[in-house]
Design a protein around this motif. Structure first.
Motif, PDB file in Angstrom:
ATOM      1  N   PRO A  43      38.479 -33.142  17.256  1.00  0.00           N
ATOM      2  CA  PRO A  43      38.405 -32.977  18.785  1.00  0.00           C
ATOM      3  C   PRO A  43      38.361 -31.823  19.348  1.00  0.00           C
ATOM      4  O   PRO A  43      37.924 -31.081  20.111  1.00  0.00           O
ATOM      5  N   ARG A  44      39.246 -30.710  18.546  1.00  0.00           N
ATOM      6  CA  ARG A  44      39.432 -29.548  19.128  1.00  0.00           C
ATOM      7  C   ARG A  44      38.120 -28.611  18.963  1.00  0.00           C
ATOM      8  O   ARG A  44      37.787 -27.954  20.082  1.00  0.00           O
ATOM      9  N   ASP A  45      37.389 -28.733  17.624  1.00  0.00           N
ATOM     10  CA  ASP A  45      36.186 -28.214  17.625  1.00  0.00           C
ATOM     11  C   ASP A  45      35.023 -28.732  18.487  1.00  0.00           C
ATOM     12  O   ASP A  45      34.278 -28.111  18.965  1.00  0.00           O
ATOM     13  N   ALA A  46      35.341 -30.168  18.897  1.00  0.00           N
ATOM     14  CA  ALA A  46      34.210 -30.622  19.820  1.00  0.00           C
ATOM     15  C   ALA A  46      34.405 -30.050  21.255  1.00  0.00           C
ATOM     16  O   ALA A  46      33.664 -29.820  21.929  1.00  0.00           O
ATOM     17  N   VAL A  59      38.759 -40.578  11.624  1.00  0.00           N
ATOM     18  CA  VAL A  59      39.311 -41.327  12.488  1.00  0.00           C
ATOM     19  C   VAL A  59      39.717 -40.411  13.939  1.00  0.00           C
ATOM     20  O   VAL A  59      39.321 -41.189  15.024  1.00  0.00           O
ATOM     21  N   GLY A  60      39.814 -39.378  13.585  1.00  0.00           N
ATOM     22  CA  GLY A  60      40.151 -38.559  14.699  1.00  0.00           C
ATOM     23  C   GLY A  60      38.891 -38.308  15.636  1.00  0.00           C
ATOM     24  O   GLY A  60      38.933 -38.319  16.838  1.00  0.00           O
ATOM     25  N   GLY A  61      37.822 -37.931  14.820  1.00  0.00           N
ATOM     26  CA  GLY A  61      36.564 -37.671  15.491  1.00  0.00           C
ATOM     27  C   GLY A  61      36.012 -39.034  16.186  1.00  0.00           C
ATOM     28  O   GLY A  61      35.367 -38.903  17.439  1.00  0.00           O
ATOM     29  N   HIS A  62      36.163 -40.111  15.564  1.00  0.00           N
ATOM     30  CA  HIS A  62      35.734 -41.396  16.604  1.00  0.00           C
ATOM     31  C   HIS A  62      36.536 -41.660  17.668  1.00  0.00           C
ATOM     32  O   HIS A  62      36.084 -41.974  18.788  1.00  0.00           O
ATOM     33  N   LEU A  63      38.047 -41.309  17.419  1.00  0.00           N
ATOM     34  CA  LEU A  63      38.840 -41.822  18.687  1.00  0.00           C
ATOM     35  C   LEU A  63      38.576 -40.799  19.643  1.00  0.00           C
ATOM     36  O   LEU A  63      38.535 -41.192  21.006  1.00  0.00           O
TER      37      LEU A  63
END
Length: 453
Positions: free
Chosen positions: A146-149, A86-90
């Motif tokens: 999102p942090r790693d992105a 969910v975090g990656g998608h958002l």
């Protein structure tokens, strides 16, 4: 504090060993990575303060059984892994300016975890404490992808291994400082006395200090991390959750995710490994709490050098080599050797395994995912690995009960050896990935299009 800065890939390269070369090496890690490393360091100090006292608080203070604590912790860890998707998608969703929402989602995750720390001062029953911990793990799941992105987007592709190594080293420094800080706070507060309604000021002091430290981490993120990273191009494309799942049709990402899951299924959890070290190597029980610090210290020292090595020899190669190192650690535990020297060797190998795989896997996954879906791609790989390791813990526990700890480790070592050999055949480092694997991403279709398997 550092702020992100742009760098030209056409800058002249100084001869090896010159001051200019050393300055260039430092600039290979952008300011955004250093700030995110600071956020992780501060947040880990806060989280590990609570983790260091929570088992004692729940087991001796509130009367929870060890089985109940293990089940509670396992379910929450598995839930945290699923929230990563969910975090990656958002995070990949676009704002009004066309930029991804990596910082906003990461801030929400860090904020949730910070909110949970003062709540521990107010809840005094196991169900409520479990709910608070679940919200904390939800925050961790939201922020990881999102942090790693942001780390991968802010860093030139040829230097991603080093950047993730620096971040993981700073993160591990926080993991080392957290338990030590909790110990000092407990000492200053008079120590934990909670038993059948006794005083709990020691625990409350730890929770209060942890809350203040967590808020500091959120402030650093909000004030010093830019909203848009250099590699994040404005886009009107709004990838759906289905688009994120279709990323597995990318051959490179699919192979990496499958191998990470298979290797995760044969990776014995830290808790079981430390228990095996204590029993197989006949370590004094008074030294048992120091075992995680040994692994963390090795991880801290080797994360950056191994990240730089991954940039040179290939991230997938080092990822596989890290699991080979873990296999050597298993072999040492199964050997006749014992005593403190054997313990030190196993911990060094264990820390080396994490240094060669944790940030390196994220860097390798970033190479295989288009920038506009970087968060979703990293979340897919990370979630698969986390769920596989959770399943391994359940299987290993059942196997331990059937054949004993040594027998369970022997079966795990054999399975790990087979998986390493299989993954070596699947994960071949493409020649084009040395030293810059990203140009191939230019040919990746947009997330709205279907990608051929």
């Amino acid at each position: 504090m550092y702020v992100a800065e742009s760098r030209s890939s056409k800058a002249p390269v100084a001869p090896a060993g010159t001051p200019g070369r050393r300055v260039a090496a430092l600039r290979a890690v952008p300011g955004t990575v250093l700030v995110l490393g600071t956020v992780s360091l501060v947040t880990d100090v806060s989280s590990e303060m609570v983790s260091a006292v929570l088992p004692l608080y729940l087991l001796t203070g509130l009367g929870l059984s060890p089985l109940g604590f293990g089940l509670l912790d396992g379910i929450q860890n598995g839930f945290s892994a699923l929230v990563r998707l969910v975090g990656g998608h958002l995070a990949d969703r676009r704002g009004a300016d066309g930029a991804a929402r990596h910082k906003a989602v990461a801030a929400a995750g860090y904020g949730l975890s910070a909110l949970c720390k003062p709540l521990l001062l107010l809840v005094h029953t196991v169900p409520l404490i479990g709910a608070v911990i679940a919200v904390d793990r939800t925050g961790k799941g939201l922020r990881t992808a999102p942090r790693d992105a942001m780390i991968s987007l802010a860093t030139e592709p040829a230097h991603r291994g080093r950047a993730f190594g620096v971040h993981r080293a700073m993160d591990t420094a926080g993991a080392l400082l957290g338990p030590l800080t909790a110990f000092l706070v407990l000492r200053l507060a008079g120590g934990p006395l909670l038993a059948d309604g006794g005083e709990r000021q020691g625990y409350d002091a730890v929770f209060a200090v942890s809350a203040c430290v967590a808020v500091l981490g959120v402030l650093v993120l909000l004030l010093f991390v830019p909203n848009r990273q250099p590699g994040d191009e404005p886009s009107t494309v709004a990838p759906s959750l289905r688009d994120g799942l279709t990323l597995l049709r990318l051959p490179g990402l699919r192979r990496l995710a499958v191998c990470a899951c298979l290797l995760g299924l044969t990776t014995v959890s830290d808790s079981f490994l430390y228990l095996l070290i204590q029993r197989q190597l006949h370590l004094d029980t008074s030294l048992f709490p120091l075992l995680p610090l040994g692994t963390a210290a090795a991880f801290l020292l080797l994360a950056v050098p191994f990240g730089m090595l991954a940039d040179r020899i290939g991230r997938r190669r080092l990822f596989l080599a890290g699991h080979s190192v873990l296999l050597v650690a298993y072999g040492l535990l199964l050997s006749p050797f014992s005593g403190l020297p054997a313990v030190v060797c196993v911990l060094l190998l264990h820390g080396s395994f994490y240094a060669a795989t944790d940030g390196v896997l994220a860097a390798a996954a970033a190479d295989a995912v288009p920038a506009e879906q970087r968060g979703a791609g990293l979340a897919l790989v990370g979630t698969g690995q986390a769920l596989a390791r959770f399943a391994c813990s359940l299987l290993f526990g059942a196997l331990w009960g059937a054949v004993g700890g040594r027998g369970a480790l022997a079966w795990s070592a054999g399975a790990l050896a087979l998986c390493v050999l299989g993954a070596a055949a699947v994960l071949r480092e493409p020649a084009a990935a040395m030293p810059d694997p990203d140009p191939a991403l230019d040919a990746v279709p947009s997330p709205a299009n279907e990608v051929a398997p």
